[in-house]
Design a protein around this motif. Structure first.
Motif, mmCIF file in Angstrom:
data_model
loop_
_atom_site.group_PDB
_atom_site.id
_atom_site.type_symbol
_atom_site.label_atom_id
_atom_site.label_comp_id
_atom_site.label_asym_id
_atom_site.label_seq_id
_atom_site.Cartn_x
_atom_site.Cartn_y
_atom_site.Cartn_z
ATOM 1 N N SER A 98 0.835 -1.206 0.000
ATOM 2 C CA SER A 98 0.000 0.000 0.000
ATOM 3 C C SER A 98 0.863 1.246 0.000
ATOM 4 C CB SER A 98 -0.917 0.009 1.228
ATOM 5 O OG SER A 98 -1.813 -1.078 1.200
ATOM 6 N N PHE A 99 0.317 2.283 -0.618
ATOM 7 C CA PHE A 99 1.015 3.566 -0.711
ATOM 8 C C PHE A 99 0.068 4.660 -0.224
ATOM 9 C CE2 PHE A 99 2.556 0.674 -3.905
ATOM 10 C CZ PHE A 99 3.939 0.765 -3.797
ATOM 11 N N ASP A 100 0.494 5.398 0.790
ATOM 12 C CA ASP A 100 -0.322 6.457 1.380
ATOM 13 C C ASP A 100 0.425 7.780 1.288
ATOM 14 O OD1 ASP A 100 -2.119 7.997 2.795
ATOM 15 O OD2 ASP A 100 -1.706 7.075 4.741
ATOM 16 N N SER A 101 0.102 8.556 0.256
ATOM 17 C CA SER A 101 0.737 9.868 0.027
ATOM 18 C C SER A 101 2.260 9.763 0.051
ATOM 19 C CB SER A 101 0.257 10.891 1.072
ATOM 20 O OG SER A 101 -1.135 11.080 0.977
ATOM 21 N N VAL A 102 2.783 8.813 -0.707
ATOM 22 C CA VAL A 102 4.227 8.594 -0.774
ATOM 23 C C VAL A 102 4.841 9.613 -1.741
ATOM 24 C CG1 VAL A 102 6.053 6.978 -1.390
ATOM 25 C CG2 VAL A 102 3.952 6.152 -0.293
ATOM 26 N N PRO A 103 5.828 10.396 -1.291
ATOM 27 C CA PRO A 103 6.449 11.375 -2.187
ATOM 28 C C PRO A 103 7.212 10.700 -3.318
ATOM 29 C CG PRO A 103 6.952 11.844 0.131
ATOM 30 C CD PRO A 103 6.373 10.470 0.074
ATOM 31 N N VAL A 104 7.048 11.227 -4.515
ATOM 32 C CA VAL A 104 7.735 10.710 -5.702
ATOM 33 C C VAL A 104 8.288 11.894 -6.477
ATOM 34 C CG1 VAL A 104 7.442 9.526 -7.914
ATOM 35 C CG2 VAL A 104 6.272 8.662 -5.876
ATOM 36 N N THR A 105 9.563 11.853 -6.844
ATOM 37 C CA THR A 105 10.146 12.934 -7.630
ATOM 38 C C THR A 105 9.819 12.745 -9.105
ATOM 39 O OG1 THR A 105 12.249 11.839 -8.095
ATOM 40 C CG2 THR A 105 12.067 12.996 -5.990
ATOM 41 N N ARG A 106 10.005 13.801 -9.880
ATOM 42 C CA ARG A 106 9.755 13.694 -11.328
ATOM 43 C C ARG A 106 10.714 12.706 -11.982
ATOM 44 N NH1 ARG A 106 8.117 18.897 -10.087
ATOM 45 N NH2 ARG A 106 6.079 19.445 -11.013
ATOM 46 N N ASP A 107 11.936 12.643 -11.482
ATOM 47 C CA ASP A 107 12.905 11.691 -12.038
ATOM 48 C C ASP A 107 12.511 10.242 -11.783
ATOM 49 O OD1 ASP A 107 14.622 13.285 -13.368
ATOM 50 O OD2 ASP A 107 16.297 13.113 -11.966
ATOM 51 N N ASP A 108 11.671 10.018 -10.778
ATOM 52 C CA ASP A 108 11.267 8.656 -10.443
ATOM 53 C C ASP A 108 10.100 8.156 -11.284
ATOM 54 O OD1 ASP A 108 13.207 8.294 -8.504
ATOM 55 O OD2 ASP A 108 11.974 9.140 -6.910
ATOM 56 N N VAL A 109 9.522 9.014 -12.114
ATOM 57 C CA VAL A 109 8.507 8.577 -13.069
ATOM 58 C C VAL A 109 9.243 8.233 -14.356
ATOM 59 C CG1 VAL A 109 6.414 9.192 -14.323
ATOM 60 C CG2 VAL A 109 6.777 10.071 -12.008
ATOM 61 N N LEU A 110 9.410 6.941 -14.612
ATOM 62 C CA LEU A 110 10.310 6.513 -15.685
ATOM 63 C C LEU A 110 9.735 6.736 -17.071
ATOM 64 C CD1 LEU A 110 11.887 3.233 -14.276
ATOM 65 C CD2 LEU A 110 12.499 5.622 -13.863
ATOM 66 N N GLY A 111 8.440 6.534 -17.254
ATOM 67 C CA GLY A 111 7.871 6.719 -18.584
ATOM 68 C C GLY A 111 6.576 5.958 -18.745
ATOM 69 N N SER A 112 6.011 6.059 -19.932
ATOM 70 C CA SER A 112 4.693 5.514 -20.217
ATOM 71 C C SER A 112 4.699 3.993 -20.343
ATOM 72 C CB SER A 112 4.150 6.122 -21.514
ATOM 73 O OG SER A 112 2.899 5.567 -21.845
ATOM 74 N N LEU A 113 3.590 3.383 -19.885
ATOM 75 C CA LEU A 113 3.343 1.952 -20.064
ATOM 76 C C LEU A 113 2.136 1.725 -20.964
ATOM 77 C CD1 LEU A 113 3.793 0.735 -16.356
ATOM 78 C CD2 LEU A 113 5.389 0.397 -18.245
ATOM 79 N N SER A 114 1.767 2.720 -21.716
ATOM 80 C CA SER A 114 0.566 2.630 -22.544
ATOM 81 C C SER A 114 0.676 1.510 -23.564
ATOM 82 C CB SER A 114 0.326 3.958 -23.269
ATOM 83 O OG SER A 114 -0.769 3.861 -24.149
ATOM 84 N N SER A 115 -0.426 0.768 -23.715
ATOM 85 C CA SER A 115 -0.466 -0.305 -24.704
ATOM 86 C C SER A 115 -1.160 0.131 -25.991
ATOM 87 C CB SER A 115 -1.201 -1.531 -24.125
ATOM 88 O OG SER A 115 -2.521 -1.184 -23.737
ATOM 89 N N ASP A 116 -1.473 1.407 -26.120
ATOM 90 C CA ASP A 116 -2.108 1.908 -27.338
ATOM 91 C C ASP A 116 -1.174 1.731 -28.532
ATOM 92 O OD1 ASP A 116 -4.209 2.656 -25.758
ATOM 93 O OD2 ASP A 116 -3.657 4.788 -25.678
ATOM 94 N N ASP A 117 -1.754 1.446 -29.681
ATOM 95 C CA ASP A 117 -0.955 1.272 -30.895
ATOM 96 C C ASP A 117 -0.107 2.503 -31.166
ATOM 97 O OD1 ASP A 117 -1.981 -1.218 -31.304
ATOM 98 O OD2 ASP A 117 -3.488 -0.591 -32.767
ATOM 99 N N GLY A 118 1.182 2.283 -31.367
ATOM 100 C CA GLY A 118 2.089 3.370 -31.691
ATOM 101 C C GLY A 118 2.590 4.153 -30.509
ATOM 102 N N ALA A 119 2.110 3.844 -29.298
ATOM 103 C CA ALA A 119 2.535 4.614 -28.131
ATOM 104 C C ALA A 119 3.960 4.265 -27.718
ATOM 105 C CB ALA A 119 1.584 4.374 -26.958
#
Length: 426
Positions: A226-247
């Motif tokens: 579980s995660f309760d208001s856990v701080p995350v930096t912008r650098d810690d968002v690695l990138g998209s996991l979208s399964s849309d065609d061409g994403a």
């Protein structure tokens, strides 16, 4: 807010120890030339095997097991040597994974999940950020846990002035009870875009526990978190996991077959581990089919045709699945080397081959871990032998990754030329 898929990068990686020193011959501070990693894995496996049954039956949190992996240097095996890691490729990682899984399936599962998750910055983060993560990871010898499968309801990533806050509950993650970092799937409010997020488990608000009471893989430290208001930096968002065609680029799409082959190698390792155990039993214990044998057992080398046929069938199943997995592993390695030059059709062929390899390995492992016990006979049920752990570890894994999905992908590609959808395993 939309996070566009970044260019693929190198691997990962904060700690209080300095980065390993790498010499010209590829040796790290552990004094290990890269070609010695399989030998190190064998030594570790031999160590794990001495008390594997007792540890599995105790079912304690695998803190000691992860410490052994860390001390061996195997955690940063896939990190390039110039960034402080082992400098090995996936061929070596597969060999190491199978060796460890053969001795202890739960620890093999821990290691395989770690290899995939810790490699994901190459797929989902930009090159510079991935390199920074990787250097820090190698210096600290982090163990990575979590999971980014689409089956999980995404966590919520809320923007703040200084980054983000992460909230929600993930029902299942690998190694969450012992991880230094978690890689998880989160959704951006508004767009709902799924993204991969790296979380420091020392942050307040991260609470692991629940959902890990499986009958197999008792030392895999898996379960809910579980995660309760856990701080995350912008650098810690690695990138998209979208399964849309061409994403996602074809290179980024290799994340799926990479994970599939980790699954396949785990299954093969556990199956080979049981075959090694029952071979010793088969050489020293009377055949369970003795009443049907033409000659009574004399205590010499087994000659019972039923026994020899059974072991022959199991050996063929293991070797066939292993050959397919190795073929898929070679294709994956070539695809990774092509990087952004990889095209859609090449990526699809690699994905289909990996799906076929995973399906074959899962089926072989289930057959071997069931029929091998029959070849041993009644003594296979003795708890002191611990042979049931191989079956339980395999079945726990294959229940999370049904073979039917992989067979459908292979069949659709064979008949219709359809590219497999981008989906990441549990």
């Amino acid at each position: 807010m939309t996070i566009a898929p970044p260019a693929p990068a190198a691997p990962f990686g904060d700690s209080d120890r300095g980065a390993p020193v790498t010499s010209a011959d590829g040796a790290t501070e552990w004094g290990t030339p890269r070609e010695d990693w399989p030998h190190i894995a064998r030594e570790l496996a031999d160590d794990l095997a001495t008390d594997a049954v007792e540890r599995e039956q105790a079912g304690k949190l695998p803190l000691d097991e992860v410490a052994r992996l860390r001390e061996s240097g195997l955690l940063s095996l896939l990190v390039p040597a110039e960034r402080g890691g082992g400098g090995a490729d996936w061929r070596t990682a597969h060999t190491v994974l199978r060796t460890v899984a053969a001795a202890d399936g739960a620890v093999g599962h821990l290691l395989g999940s770690h290899y995939f998750l810790s490699y994901c910055a190459r797929f989902f983060a930009g090159p510079d950020r991935a390199a920074r993560i990787e250097r820090t990871f190698a210096a600290g010898q982090w163990y990575w846990g979590g999971g980014i499968a689409s089956q999980e309801p995404p966590l919520i990533l809320t923007p703040t002035a200084n980054g983000y806050l992460l909230d929600g509950h993930q029902r299942y993650g690998s190694g969450v009870g012992v991880a230094d970092r978690l890689l998880v799937r989160a959704a951006v409010p508004g767009t709902g875009e799924p993204v991969a997020v790296l979380v420091d488990t020392a942050q307040p608000g991260v609470v692991s526990g629940g959902g890990g009471d499986t009958f197999g893989q008792r030392l895999a430290a898996a379960g809910g978190v579980s995660f309760d208001s856990v701080p995350v930096t912008r650098d810690d968002v690695l990138g998209s996991l979208s399964s849309d065609d061409g994403a996602l680029s074809p290179f980024t799409g290799l994340a799926a077959p990479t994970a599939r082959l980790v699954s396949a190698q785990f299954c093969l390792g556990v199956a080979e581990g049981l075959l090694g155990e029952v071979r010793e039993h088969g050489r020293t214990v009377a055949s369970p089919w003795h009443p049907f044998s033409p000659q009574p057992w004399s205590g010499g080398p087994p000659q019972d045709p039923y026994v020899l046929t059974a072991y022959g069938e199991l050996a063929v199943a293991a070797r066939a699945a292993s050959a397919l997995a190795d073929q898929a592993g070679d294709a994956l390695t070539r695809g990774l080397e092509r990087g952004e030059d990889l095209d859609d059709e090449e990526g699809a062929e690699i994905a289909v081959l990996a799906s076929a390899a995973e399906a074959a390995a899962a089926r072989a492992a289930q057959e071997i871990t069931t029929r091998a016990l029959e070849a041993v006979g009644a003594t296979a049920a003795f708890a002191r032998h611990g042979l049931d752990r191989f079956w339980r570890d395999t079945r726990t894994h294959t229940l999370r990754e049904p073979v039917a999905h992989r067979l459908r992908e292979v069949g659709d590609y064979f008949l219709n030329g359809a590219h497999p959808p981008f989906s990441l395993p549990a």
